[in-house]
Design a protein around this motif. Structure first.
Motif, PDB file in Angstrom:
ATOM      1  N   CYS A 136      -9.905  14.988  17.312  1.00 46.18           N
ATOM      2  CA  CYS A 136      -9.788  13.626  16.983  1.00 46.18           C
ATOM      3  C   CYS A 136      -8.691  12.811  18.088  1.00 46.18           C
ATOM      4  N   ASP A 137      -8.906  11.940  18.825  1.00 48.22           N
ATOM      5  CA  ASP A 137      -8.170  11.263  19.834  1.00 48.22           C
ATOM      6  C   ASP A 137      -7.559   9.980  19.178  1.00 48.22           C
ATOM      7  N   THR A 138      -8.090   9.309  18.055  1.00 48.05           N
ATOM      8  CA  THR A 138      -7.786   7.932  17.580  1.00 48.05           C
ATOM      9  C   THR A 138      -7.414   8.177  16.146  1.00 48.05           C
ATOM     10  N   TYR A 139      -6.333   7.748  15.689  1.00 49.84           N
ATOM     11  CA  TYR A 139      -6.129   7.537  14.267  1.00 49.84           C
ATOM     12  C   TYR A 139      -6.276   6.167  14.088  1.00 49.84           C
ATOM     13  N   ALA A 140      -6.941   5.671  13.304  1.00 45.06           N
ATOM     14  CA  ALA A 140      -7.293   4.174  13.399  1.00 45.06           C
ATOM     15  C   ALA A 140      -6.482   3.893  12.237  1.00 45.06           C
ATOM     16  N   ASN A 141      -5.922   2.573  12.089  1.00 46.48           N
ATOM     17  CA  ASN A 141      -5.325   1.887  10.642  1.00 46.48           C
ATOM     18  C   ASN A 141      -6.584   1.194  10.119  1.00 46.48           C
ATOM     19  N   PHE A 142      -7.446   1.845   9.328  1.00 49.80           N
ATOM     20  CA  PHE A 142      -8.561   1.133   8.814  1.00 49.80           C
ATOM     21  C   PHE A 142      -8.175   0.204   7.813  1.00 49.80           C
ATOM     22  N   CYS A 143      -7.258   0.600   6.727  1.00 50.46           N
ATOM     23  CA  CYS A 143      -6.614  -0.331   5.634  1.00 50.46           C
ATOM     24  C   CYS A 143      -5.288   0.321   5.287  1.00 50.46           C
ATOM     25  N   GLN A 144      -4.053  -0.443   5.477  1.00 56.08           N
ATOM     26  CA  GLN A 144      -3.087   0.016   4.951  1.00 56.08           C
ATOM     27  C   GLN A 144      -2.519  -1.015   4.019  1.00 56.08           C
ATOM     28  N   ASP A 145      -3.286  -1.887   3.293  1.00 56.03           N
ATOM     29  CA  ASP A 145      -2.893  -2.982   2.275  1.00 56.03           C
ATOM     30  C   ASP A 145      -2.929  -2.372   1.087  1.00 56.03           C
ATOM     31  N   ILE A 146      -3.122  -1.125   0.953  1.00 54.16           N
ATOM     32  CA  ILE A 146      -3.234  -0.424  -0.597  1.00 54.16           C
ATOM     33  C   ILE A 146      -1.477  -0.247  -0.804  1.00 54.16           C
ATOM     34  N   PRO A 147      -0.915  -0.608  -1.958  1.00 57.98           N
ATOM     35  CA  PRO A 147       0.491  -0.546  -2.205  1.00 57.98           C
ATOM     36  C   PRO A 147       0.882   0.893  -2.168  1.00 57.98           C
ATOM     37  N   GLN A 148       2.121   0.984  -1.602  1.00 59.04           N
ATOM     38  CA  GLN A 148       2.662   2.500  -1.637  1.00 59.04           C
ATOM     39  C   GLN A 148       4.367   2.589  -1.496  1.00 59.04           C
ATOM     40  N   SER A 149       4.855   3.190  -2.477  1.00 59.60           N
ATOM     41  CA  SER A 149       6.176   3.425  -2.432  1.00 59.60           C
ATOM     42  C   SER A 149       6.754   4.851  -1.935  1.00 59.60           C
ATOM     43  N   ALA A 150       7.870   5.075  -1.804  1.00 56.83           N
ATOM     44  CA  ALA A 150       8.441   6.408  -1.482  1.00 56.83           C
ATOM     45  C   ALA A 150       8.544   7.272  -2.745  1.00 56.83           C
ATOM     46  N   GLU A 151       8.140   6.742  -4.047  1.00 55.28           N
ATOM     47  CA  GLU A 151       8.098   7.437  -5.003  1.00 55.28           C
ATOM     48  C   GLU A 151       7.372   8.900  -4.931  1.00 55.28           C
ATOM     49  N   THR A 152       7.853  10.193  -4.959  1.00 52.64           N
ATOM     50  CA  THR A 152       7.038  11.328  -4.760  1.00 52.64           C
ATOM     51  C   THR A 152       5.866  11.599  -5.472  1.00 52.64           C
ATOM     52  N   ARG A 153       5.875  10.887  -6.626  1.00 53.24           N
ATOM     53  CA  ARG A 153       4.727  11.097  -7.638  1.00 53.24           C
ATOM     54  C   ARG A 153       3.551  10.043  -7.465  1.00 53.24           C
ATOM     55  N   GLU A 154       3.590   9.119  -6.555  1.00 43.66           N
ATOM     56  CA  GLU A 154       2.721   8.105  -6.324  1.00 43.66           C
ATOM     57  C   GLU A 154       1.866   8.774  -5.345  1.00 43.66           C
ATOM     58  N   PHE A 155       0.809   9.408  -5.838  1.00 44.30           N
ATOM     59  CA  PHE A 155       0.202  10.081  -4.659  1.00 44.30           C
ATOM     60  C   PHE A 155      -1.299   9.364  -4.530  1.00 44.30           C
ATOM     61  N   PRO A 156      -1.640   9.495  -3.526  1.00 42.29           N
ATOM     62  CA  PRO A 156      -3.251   8.857  -2.911  1.00 42.29           C
ATOM     63  C   PRO A 156      -4.018   9.764  -3.565  1.00 42.29           C
ATOM     64  N   MET A 157      -4.416   9.573  -4.989  1.00 42.49           N
ATOM     65  CA  MET A 157      -5.104  10.358  -5.748  1.00 42.49           C
ATOM     66  C   MET A 157      -6.614  10.561  -5.056  1.00 42.49           C
ATOM     67  N   ASP A 158      -7.392   9.563  -5.071  1.00 38.95           N
ATOM     68  CA  ASP A 158      -8.615   9.919  -4.785  1.00 38.95           C
ATOM     69  C   ASP A 158      -9.414   8.664  -4.159  1.00 38.95           C
ATOM     70  N   PHE A 159     -10.523   9.149  -3.486  1.00 45.15           N
ATOM     71  CA  PHE A 159     -11.048   8.166  -2.456  1.00 45.15           C
ATOM     72  C   PHE A 159     -12.576   8.314  -2.487  1.00 45.15           C
ATOM     73  N   VAL A 160     -13.299   7.452  -2.593  1.00 41.16           N
ATOM     74  CA  VAL A 160     -15.062   7.692  -2.487  1.00 41.16           C
ATOM     75  C   VAL A 160     -15.518   6.626  -1.650  1.00 41.16           C
ATOM     76  N   ALA A 161     -16.634   6.952  -1.008  1.00 43.73           N
ATOM     77  CA  ALA A 161     -17.601   5.849  -0.380  1.00 43.73           C
ATOM     78  C   ALA A 161     -18.392   5.265  -1.251  1.00 43.73           C
ATOM     79  N   ARG A 162     -18.618   3.918  -1.087  1.00 43.84           N
ATOM     80  CA  ARG A 162     -19.579   3.343  -1.773  1.00 43.84           C
ATOM     81  C   ARG A 162     -20.862   3.240  -1.144  1.00 43.84           C
ATOM     82  N   PRO A 163     -21.878   3.017  -1.965  1.00 45.37           N
ATOM     83  CA  PRO A 163     -23.403   2.915  -0.958  1.00 45.37           C
ATOM     84  C   PRO A 163     -23.459   1.752  -0.082  1.00 45.37           C
TER      85      PRO A 163
END
Length: 784
Positions: free
Chosen positions: A312-339
């Motif tokens: 991997c040479d490029t780490y691209a910012n595909f989307c950073q508009d999903i809210p996120q705080s520093a709260e340790t329990r605010e996990f990025p739980m899951d992520f699935v691709a749509r058809p």
């Protein structure tokens, strides 16, 4: 073949495969020689009023110098010279558990990672750079560059350090070659500047033999060994996976690494693991769309693009508009691709000190990553499943406050699923789940995945649900009108706690991965398994249907005539409240379960269906059916299923399979009376393991990874409660704490990020006596 695929395939043929040599001492969590890591960074403990960087890109420069670039603000928030191996303190969930797998970070934002060393003063005469939005981080040509945009302008920046007589200095280099020194103090013109060290000697794969499962089973479970130990001393704690069309599997670890295997074709006898990417911020999911690999991290969705070497040479910012705080329990739980090439992303809603308006939601992301819309809210800790063709989206959630048991939801836009901390105020009406799962069946719900439509035998085109605490896979079924749904366990042995699953398109097999961080009775720290159909027909029913007058189980095997007492049917409901979990409640709202009379078991003419006649069966939040049947060849068919029946409808096609004039045998054997064991400490220990007590309560005095008080020397001790009173822990207190844990909680154990469900109506008095005897046995060695 696309260029991206061609680059990734280079990984498979660069050097001969080899296995890694054992390594006695794992490397530091922050990998030496890799130029960056990502983490939240709290500068406020070192600088009064200093910033808290939620999404921090930490650039590792020579002379142990670190620079933190805030990916949200688009500015530099601090530079320091770190001490020891790690640039920041190990308080994040990944770092704190690196050497201690059962250790967990404290919930909230009071103990965030801080710079591990001395801050370097910044030049007061250097004007701050205008805020910018990052577009990608590049490691091409062995050089780190951050590509940014501000308004309509696009540029790239990099950083270098040097060592002067007064200490290290740092400068920034822009795309046009212009430089500006960021740190204070004189720097001679003759100073030699150097950028980050980039050492990625990852081209040699780690190759290991696949351990095939038993072919003479209904389902074969192959064990795919993990690449640990490995030449880079990286731990392999798998948190997510996705499959490429050619059968390669991409897997991420909670520590920020991504690995890609060789194509897992049906006759493969070995697996080759290739390191592909690193430095990600606690990724828990991967998804592939348009032949491009994406990771869902605390920094948002990162697209991972290979360079000429296949790394991997490029780490691209595909989307950073999903809210996120520093709260340790605010996990990025899951992520699935749509058809359609877009995505759904689920955020955890359990928060302690920082309330993020966007937590506990599922988001819809457009195929280009530029549009993010909230799909639904009110989820505590959701995991997703999506049908690859129809796009049907499901989500599980975790039992807890306001969530009385484990639910499976069929996601609907705009719905509120019951967790008020992750909803607007006032919250809209609750959308009830498709299916409830009792706590004693699944104490910790994880991901879901759909099996291949045709190549998994009797398990084809089924929704599979994963259970984390007691490692298990379940099949979930529902009627077309969602009037009822059921879940039943599958005969799949797992030695690791499963988190995520994905179908391998090359052969239709199901890949399952997970790692140990929360409470689980799994013996292995992490694992990867492949599930495929075996030579034997299934031992589980392919359909479970509630009908007026009883339940119908449908099998592919021919059934032997059943004993008339070979089934037990129970029903109960739950109470949704601010308390953690819920007791089981009878129809009259008293604690317990209603045992529904079974008047007989009737075989269909083709001997593949059995009608469990239970005339009092009615719609209920929870129905459990246990059966003890056998096939005509003598194979035992003993299991259970749990149903949620919203409404009962006639089932004419199924009922027509049975003789309408059938009567139970005149002298059929009634259900045997209860022969529950006498209370014992040994039985109490078994129960404590079975229902998950020991995932929160240790028996050796340790509190590492535990949320409840240790049971060692507990009985007979004097303890202080949250109301300030002091009591002696006796049988009566333990009994009350098992039946209603919120009644009298010990001081120091009342926390919004953990809790104990009530066992009223779940455990019998005899079972509670056994658990108390076990706790008492742990106090016998108490010193006077």
């Amino acid at each position: 073949m696309t260029p991206r695929t061609a680059c990734l395939l280079l990984l498979l043929c660069i050097q001969p495969s080899r296995a890694a040599a054992p390594e006695p001492n794992p490397a530091p969590w922050a990998e030496p020689g890799f130029p960056f890591l990502t983490s939240a960074v709290d500068f406020s403990t070192l600088i009064p009023g200093g910033p808290v960087t939620v999404r921090g890109l930490i650039i590792r420069l020579p002379h142990k110098v670190c620079l933190c670039y805030d990916l949200d603000r688009g500015t530099i928030t601090g530079i320091w010279q770190h001490e020891g191996h790690d640039p920041v303190t190990r308080t994040s969930i990944a770092a704190i558990s690196w050497d201690h797998p059962n250790r967990k970070s404290e919930g909230g934002t009071r103990h965030l990672p801080v710079p591990n060393g001395r801050l370097l003063p910044l030049r007061p005469d250097t004007p701050p750079s205008p805020p910018s939005r990052w577009s990608s981080l590049s490691l091409a040509d062995n050089s780190l560059r951050l590509h940014v945009s501000s308004g309509t302008s696009h540029s790239s920046i990099s950083w270098e350090s040097t060592l002067t007589t007064l200490g290290p200095a740092v400068r920034q280099r822009n795309a046009d070659g212009a430089t500006s020194i960021l740190t204070s103090g004189p720097v001679p013109d003759s100073a030699t500047w150097s950028g980050p060290e980039i050492t990625r000697n990852w081209l040699s794969p780690v190759t290991l033999p696949i351990q095939p499962g038993n072919p003479d089973a209904s389902l074969i479970t192959d064990r795919i060994p993990l690449p640990f130990p490995n030449p880079w001393h990286r731990k392999v704690r798998l948190s997510g996976l996705a499959c490429f069309p050619d059968g390669r599997a991409a897997l991420c670890t909670i520590d920020g690494d991504v690995w890609i295997t060789n194509p897992l074709i049906p006759n493969a006898t070995s697996v080759s693991w290739h390191r592909f990417a690193s430095g990600l911020h606690e990724p828990q999911s991967l998804a592939i769309a348009n032949d491009r690999l994406h990771a869902f991290t605390r920094d948002g969705i990162i697209a991972l693009d290979p360079g000429p070497s296949g790394l991997c040479d490029t780490y691209a910012n595909f989307c950073q508009d999903i809210p996120q705080s520093a709260e340790t329990r605010e996990f990025p739980m899951d992520f699935v691709a749509r058809p359609d090439g877009g995505f759904y992303a689920a955020k955890g809603g359990q928060q302690l000190t920082t309330k993020t308006p966007g937590a506990g939601r599922i988001y819809s992301i457009s195929p280009d990553g530029k549009s993010v819309t909230e799909l639904c809210c009110g989820l505590r800790q959701p995991y997703l499943g999506i049908h690859p063709v129809s796009g049907l989206l499901t989500a599980s959630d975790q039992q807890g406050n306001w969530i009385p048991a484990t639910p499976i939801h069929k996601i609907r836009p705009g719905a509120f699923y019951g967790f008020p901390d992750a909803a607007p105020n006032p919250a809209p009406p609750v959308t009830e789940p498709l299916l409830w799962i009792p706590h004693e069946v699944n104490q910790s719900a994880a991901g879901q995945a759909w099996t291949d439509p045709t190549r998994m035998g009797a398990l084809s085109n089924q929704l599979i649900h994963l259970a984390y605490f007691k490692p298990a896979l379940f099949t979930v079924s529902s009627t077309p009108d969602d009037s009822q749904a059921s879940i039943q366990p599958l005969p799949i042995p797992l030695d690791f706690p499963p988190l995520k699953a994905a179908t391998n398109p090359i052969d239709g097999s199901l890949l399952v991965c997970g790692f140990q961080i929360w409470g689980t009775d799994a013996p292995d720290l992490s694992g990867l398994a492949r599930i495929r159909p075996g030579n034997q027909p299934p031992t589980w029913p392919t359909a479970i249907t509630a009908a007026p007058g009883g339940l119908i189980l449908s099998f592919t095997r021919e059934l032997a005539p059943p004993a008339q007492n070979a089934a037990l049917v129970r029903s109960w409901h739950y109470l949704r409240s601010r308390n953690y979990g819920s007791p089981h409640l009878k129809a009259d709202d008293s604690p317990g379960e209603d045992v529904l009379p079974v008047s007989g078991l009737q075989l269909s003419a083709d001997r593949r269906h059995v009608f469990i006649h239970s005339p009092s069966l009615a719609p209920a939040q929870q129905i459990r059916i246990d059966w003890n049947l056998a096939a005509t060849d003598g194979t035992p068919l003993q299991s259970f299923a749990c149903l949620t029946v919203h409404s009962l409808a006639p089932q004419p096609s199924l009922i027509s399979l049975f003789d309408p004039n059938w009567q139970p045998p005149a002298h059929s054997t009634p259900a045997p009376p209860s022969t529950e064991e006498k209370p014992s400490a040994a039985r109490g220990k078994d129960l404590a393991l079975q229902i998950g007590c020991l995932s929160c309560h240790s028996t050796n005095g340790s509190m590492e990874g535990m949320k409840g008080p240790s049971w060692l020397h507990l009985h007979g001790s004097r303890q202080t409660l949250t109301n300030g009173s002091t009591i002696t822990i006796d049988d009566a207190y333990l009994r009350e704490s098992i039946l209603n844990p919120a009644a009298a909680t010990r001081k120091g154990f009342l926390s919004p990020d953990s809790g104990m469900p009530p066992y009223a109506g779940i455990l019998s008095p005899t079972q509670i006596d056994s658990i108390i005897l076990f706790i008492r046995s742990l106090a016998k060695s108490r010193q006077p």
